[in-house]
Write an enzyme that holds these catalytic residues in place. Structure first.
Site, PDB file in Angstrom:
ATOM      1  CD  GLU A   1      31.997  19.687  28.496  1.00  0.00           C
ATOM      2  OE1 GLU A   1      30.857  20.183  28.593  1.00  0.00           O
ATOM      3  OE2 GLU A   1      32.898  20.177  27.798  1.00  0.00           O
TER       4      GLU A   1
ATOM      5  CG  HIS B   1      33.658  15.088  25.724  1.00  0.00           C
ATOM      6  ND1 HIS B   1      33.811  15.633  24.455  1.00  0.00           N
ATOM      7  CD2 HIS B   1      34.255  15.966  26.561  1.00  0.00           C
ATOM      8  CE1 HIS B   1      34.460  16.783  24.555  1.00  0.00           C
ATOM      9  NE2 HIS B   1      34.756  17.003  25.822  1.00  0.00           N
TER      10      HIS B   1
ATOM     11  CG  HIS C   1      39.413  17.164  24.386  1.00  0.00           C
ATOM     12  ND1 HIS C   1      39.909  18.179  25.160  1.00  0.00           N
ATOM     13  CD2 HIS C   1      38.064  17.159  24.604  1.00  0.00           C
ATOM     14  CE1 HIS C   1      38.921  18.768  25.825  1.00  0.00           C
ATOM     15  NE2 HIS C   1      37.792  18.153  25.511  1.00  0.00           N
TER      16      HIS C   1
ATOM     17  CG  HIS D   1      35.070  20.917  23.013  1.00  0.00           C
ATOM     18  ND1 HIS D   1      34.162  21.448  23.891  1.00  0.00           N
ATOM     19  CD2 HIS D   1      35.692  19.923  23.702  1.00  0.00           C
ATOM     20  CE1 HIS D   1      34.243  20.822  25.051  1.00  0.00           C
ATOM     21  NE2 HIS D   1      35.167  19.877  24.956  1.00  0.00           N
TER      22      HIS D   1
END
Ligand code: 13P
Length: 216
Positions: free
Chosen positions: A76, A95, A97, A158
């Protein structure tokens, strides 16, 4: 920037990567963290886990992805790089999840202004950008555009991404967004909750600007 600064930042990044797993925001190799460094960034390597990450495995890369050494940067890296390009304030990007962010993002729904703390992300909602393939330019573009006037957004089907003026701030925002998505979905179980009105948001932002409520 001096070498010792790089060593300190590498240690801090590995430490926060483990912390993000410890507080339940990431599991296995999902998610990635970076800090701005010089003209580029230091970013977790692709496939990192809380067990494998250490200062030495973190990858130094420029904003076009050029890097040296045996490890490849997170898949990413484009999303992180585009956020640093567009948001001069951003010193760190996280980032995840995390469960509740993923759950809401899989309905491609923004987090609405159901609670005043939604405003701590910079506006009356937290947008959800459309799904596109991980690691791609579309995802990088959409996420960076959403973060131009917010400190976090959901990524369709996502997860989420946040930016901070420090690594601790970016981690705290990722944590807060997970909590707020959980609370929103709890509220949804007895019907769609009310939204703050424009007037209530005006009052909130006036007070928030004066107090810096909740900033680490
Ligand atoms: P990396 O292991 O390449 O950082 O990818 C994990 C991830 O979360 C992709 O979105």
């Amino acid at each position: 920037m001096a070498q010792s600064d790089e060593a300190t930042l590498r240690e801090a990044l590995a430490d926060r990567y483990r912390h993000v797993e410890r507080i339940g925001l990431n599991e296995l190799a999902s998610g990635n963290l970076s800090v701005r460094f010089g003209d580029g960034m230091l970013i977790s390597p692709t496939g990192a886990t809380a067990e494998t990450i250490c200062a030495g495995t973190i990858v130094r890369t420029d904003l076009d992805g050029a890097h040296e050494g045996p490890r490849r940067p997170s898949s990413e890296w484009r999303m992180h790089a585009e956020i640093y390009r567009r948001c001069p304030d951003a010193q760190a990007v996280v980032h995840t999840h995390s469960d509740n962010c993923v759950a809401l993002s899989c309905h491609n729904r923004p987090l609405p202004g159901f609670h005043y703390l939604v405003g701590t992300f910079g506006g009356p909602d937290v947008p959800c950008v459309p799904y596109s393939t991980f690691g791609g330019e579309d995802l990088a573009e959409d996420a960076a555009a959403a973060l131009a006037d917010r400190t976090a957004c959901l990524l369709g089907s996502h997860g989420m991404i946040s930016r901070g003026r420090s690594l601790d701030e970016a981690v705290t925002l990722a944590h807060r967004l997970e909590i707020m998505c959980r609370q929103y979905m709890l509220a949804l179980t007895i019907g769609e909750p009310a939204r703050l009105t424009d007037e209530q948001w005006r009052e909130f932002f006036d007070r928030y600007a004066a107090l810096s409520y909740g900033q680490p």
